[in-house]
Design an enzyme around this catalytic site. Structure first.
Site, short mmCIF file in Angstrom:
data_model
loop_
_atom_site.label_atom_id
_atom_site.label_comp_id
_atom_site.label_asym_id
_atom_site.label_seq_id
_atom_site.Cartn_x
_atom_site.Cartn_y
_atom_site.Cartn_z
N LYS A 11 0.84 -1.21 0.00
CA LYS A 11 0.00 0.00 0.00
C LYS A 11 0.87 1.25 0.00
O LYS A 11 0.67 2.16 -0.81
CB LYS A 11 -0.93 0.03 1.23
CG LYS A 11 -1.85 -1.18 1.33
CD LYS A 11 -2.77 -1.10 2.55
CE LYS A 11 -2.07 -1.12 3.89
NZ LYS A 11 -1.38 -2.39 4.22
N ARG A 36 -10.10 0.11 8.94
CA ARG A 36 -9.63 -1.24 9.25
C ARG A 36 -10.68 -2.06 9.97
O ARG A 36 -10.45 -3.22 10.27
CB ARG A 36 -8.42 -1.14 10.17
CG ARG A 36 -7.12 -0.96 9.43
CD ARG A 36 -6.05 -0.73 10.48
NE ARG A 36 -4.85 -1.46 10.19
CZ ARG A 36 -3.81 -0.93 9.55
NH1 ARG A 36 -3.84 0.30 9.10
NH2 ARG A 36 -2.74 -1.65 9.35
N ARG A 51 11.84 -5.53 5.35
CA ARG A 51 11.55 -4.14 4.98
C ARG A 51 12.39 -3.13 5.77
O ARG A 51 12.59 -3.25 6.97
CB ARG A 51 10.08 -3.85 5.25
CG ARG A 51 9.77 -2.37 5.15
CD ARG A 51 8.35 -2.05 5.14
NE ARG A 51 7.65 -2.49 6.33
CZ ARG A 51 6.35 -2.38 6.48
NH1 ARG A 51 5.61 -1.87 5.52
NH2 ARG A 51 5.77 -2.78 7.59
N ARG A 64 11.08 -1.32 11.14
CA ARG A 64 9.92 -0.87 11.91
C ARG A 64 9.73 -1.80 13.10
O ARG A 64 9.89 -3.00 12.98
CB ARG A 64 8.67 -0.92 11.00
CG ARG A 64 8.00 0.41 10.86
CD ARG A 64 6.98 0.41 9.78
NE ARG A 64 5.77 -0.32 10.12
CZ ARG A 64 4.69 -0.34 9.36
NH1 ARG A 64 4.67 0.33 8.23
NH2 ARG A 64 3.63 -1.01 9.73
N ARG A 77 -0.38 -9.05 13.53
CA ARG A 77 -0.88 -8.05 12.57
C ARG A 77 -1.70 -8.73 11.47
O ARG A 77 -2.73 -8.22 11.05
CB ARG A 77 0.28 -7.27 11.94
CG ARG A 77 0.85 -6.22 12.88
CD ARG A 77 2.18 -5.71 12.39
NE ARG A 77 2.11 -5.02 11.12
CZ ARG A 77 3.16 -4.84 10.32
NH1 ARG A 77 4.35 -5.29 10.67
NH2 ARG A 77 3.02 -4.19 9.20
P1 AP5 Z 1 4.79 -1.55 1.92
O1 AP5 Z 1 4.44 -0.72 0.74
O2 AP5 Z 1 5.54 -0.91 3.04
O3 AP5 Z 1 3.50 -2.32 2.47
P2 AP5 Z 1 2.20 -1.78 3.23
O4 AP5 Z 1 1.02 -2.43 2.59
O5 AP5 Z 1 2.21 -0.30 3.31
O6 AP5 Z 1 2.43 -2.48 4.64
P3 AP5 Z 1 2.33 -1.88 6.10
O7 AP5 Z 1 3.10 -2.84 6.98
O8 AP5 Z 1 2.70 -0.45 6.16
O9 AP5 Z 1 0.82 -2.06 6.38
P4 AP5 Z 1 0.12 -2.11 7.72
O10 AP5 Z 1 -1.27 -2.01 7.28
O11 AP5 Z 1 0.46 -3.27 8.58
O12 AP5 Z 1 0.76 -0.90 8.56
P5 AP5 Z 1 0.28 0.57 8.87
O13 AP5 Z 1 1.46 1.44 8.87
O14 AP5 Z 1 -0.90 0.94 8.05
O15 AP5 Z 1 5.63 -2.82 1.39
C1 AP5 Z 1 6.18 -3.75 2.29
C2 AP5 Z 1 7.62 -4.12 1.88
O16 AP5 Z 1 7.57 -4.80 0.64
C3 AP5 Z 1 8.57 -2.91 1.65
O17 AP5 Z 1 9.88 -3.27 2.00
C4 AP5 Z 1 8.49 -2.68 0.13
O18 AP5 Z 1 9.67 -2.09 -0.36
C5 AP5 Z 1 8.33 -4.11 -0.35
N1 AP5 Z 1 7.56 -4.22 -1.59
C6 AP5 Z 1 6.39 -3.58 -1.88
N2 AP5 Z 1 5.96 -3.96 -3.09
C7 AP5 Z 1 6.86 -4.90 -3.54
C8 AP5 Z 1 6.98 -5.68 -4.72
N3 AP5 Z 1 6.07 -5.59 -5.66
N4 AP5 Z 1 8.03 -6.51 -4.84
C9 AP5 Z 1 8.95 -6.61 -3.86
N5 AP5 Z 1 8.92 -5.90 -2.72
C10 AP5 Z 1 7.88 -5.05 -2.57
O19 AP5 Z 1 -0.27 0.43 10.38
C11 AP5 Z 1 0.61 0.14 11.43
C12 AP5 Z 1 -0.16 0.00 12.73
O20 AP5 Z 1 -0.82 1.23 13.06
C13 AP5 Z 1 -1.27 -1.05 12.76
O21 AP5 Z 1 -0.77 -2.35 12.99
C14 AP5 Z 1 -2.14 -0.52 13.91
O22 AP5 Z 1 -1.54 -0.82 15.15
C15 AP5 Z 1 -2.06 0.99 13.71
N6 AP5 Z 1 -3.14 1.51 12.85
C16 AP5 Z 1 -2.99 2.14 11.64
N7 AP5 Z 1 -4.17 2.46 11.12
C17 AP5 Z 1 -5.11 2.03 12.00
C18 AP5 Z 1 -6.53 2.03 11.99
N8 AP5 Z 1 -7.22 2.56 10.97
N9 AP5 Z 1 -7.17 1.47 13.05
C19 AP5 Z 1 -6.49 0.95 14.08
N10 AP5 Z 1 -5.14 0.91 14.16
C20 AP5 Z 1 -4.45 1.43 13.11
MG MG Z 2 2.41 1.08 4.88
#
Ligand code: AP5
Ligand code: MG
Length: 213
Positions: free
Chosen positions: A13, A88, A127, A154, A165
């Site tokens: 994402k 979410r 990552r 992270r 997660r």
């Molecule tokens: P990346 O693009 O970083 O993936 P992502 O989908 O953004 O993954 P996240 O871990 O950020 O998602 P998340 O939903 O767990 O975390 P968030 O920050 O939202 O890609 C991942 C890796 O793969 C990178 O190294 C990238 O380079 C690589 N990659 C990407 N595409 C690739 C490809 N095609 N080929 C090879 N490599 C590739 O949330 C974190 C925390 O915040 C949650 O756990 C929760 O505690 C809290 N939180 C956030 N929002 C809420 C909410 N709405 N409600 C409640 N709690 C919340």
């Molecule tokens: Mg992300």
């Protein structure tokens, strides 16, 4: 244009949102990034959120809905936005429906990046992230291409937080997809392949649905 990026942890994402932000000049609103900024700044919200993120659990709906309500009302959102990481849960999705209607807006597309669990685990374990601008990089990357900051892992990418997660995503966030499927907004995108291949699929999905506004 208002876009919603949906997908499991590690589905790409943030990576694709970064491309969309640069291409369309609209803000990338990532609730995880916003929470990590609060943690880094040591605010009361950051102190409350830190152990929750470290354990791979979700921050309360009430707090998250408040954050998104404030953010979507900022002036930089008037030309559109890309939301990543929200909603979410079903209560978050319902609150977002109300907010969008108050703002007189609608989503053009919900872009669902579909990736199997094995690949998610592989991506998350290696990552690297820029602590300054939060851009994500593949394994073994060392410094941020944007600002030169040394990259870090992270906290919630450590093995003990990754499984919870994914489990909470399956339990609470998968139903959100059905919410948007019911509205006919979801484009399912194969999230396997190179970043560039997925970018082409994302752009094709947006193109099917119409014009920028
Ligand atoms: P990346 O693009 O970083 O993936 P992502 O989908 O953004 O993954 P996240 O871990 O950020 O998602 P998340 O939903 O767990 O975390 P968030 O920050 O939202 O890609 C991942 C890796 O793969 C990178 O190294 C990238 O380079 C690589 N990659 C990407 N595409 C690739 C490809 N095609 N080929 C090879 N490599 C590739 O949330 C974190 C925390 O915040 C949650 O756990 C929760 O505690 C809290 N939180 C956030 N929002 C809420 C909410 N709405 N409600 C409640 N709690 C919340
Ligand atoms: Mg992300």
């Amino acid at each position: 244009m208002n876009l919603l990026l949906y997908g499991a942890p590690g589905s790409g994402k943030g990576t694709q949102a970064n491309m969309l932000r640069a291409r369309y000049g609209i803000p990338h609103i990532a609730t995880g990034d916003m929470l990590r900024a609060e943690i880094a700044a040591g605010t009361p919200l950051g102190r409350q959120a830190q152990p929750i993120l470290a354990a791979g659990q979700y921050v309360s709906d009430e707090i998250m809905i408040g954050i998104i309500r404030n953010r979507l009302r900022q002036p930089d959102c008037t030309g559109g936005f890309i939301i990543d990481g929200f909603p979410r849960t079903i209560p978050q999705a319902e609150a977002l429906d109300v907010l969008m209607s108050e703002l007189g807006r609608h989503f053009h597309r919900v872009l669902y990046l579909k990736v199997d669990t094995e690949l998610l685990l592989k991506r998350l374990s290696g990552r690297m992230v820029c602590p300054t601008c939060q851009r994500t990089y593949p394994p073994a990357s060392v410094t941020c291409a944007e600002d030169g900051t040394p990259l870090a892992q992270r906290e919630d990418d450590k093995a003990e937080a990754v499984r919870p997660r994914i489990e909470i995503y399956l339990q609470k966030t998968v139903p959100v997809l059905e919410h948007y499927r019911g509205e006919g907004l979801v484009s399912e995108i194969d999230g396997r392949g190179t970043i560039e291949e997925i970018t082409q699929r994302v752009l094709a999905a947006i193109g099917q649905n119409g014009q920028l506004n």
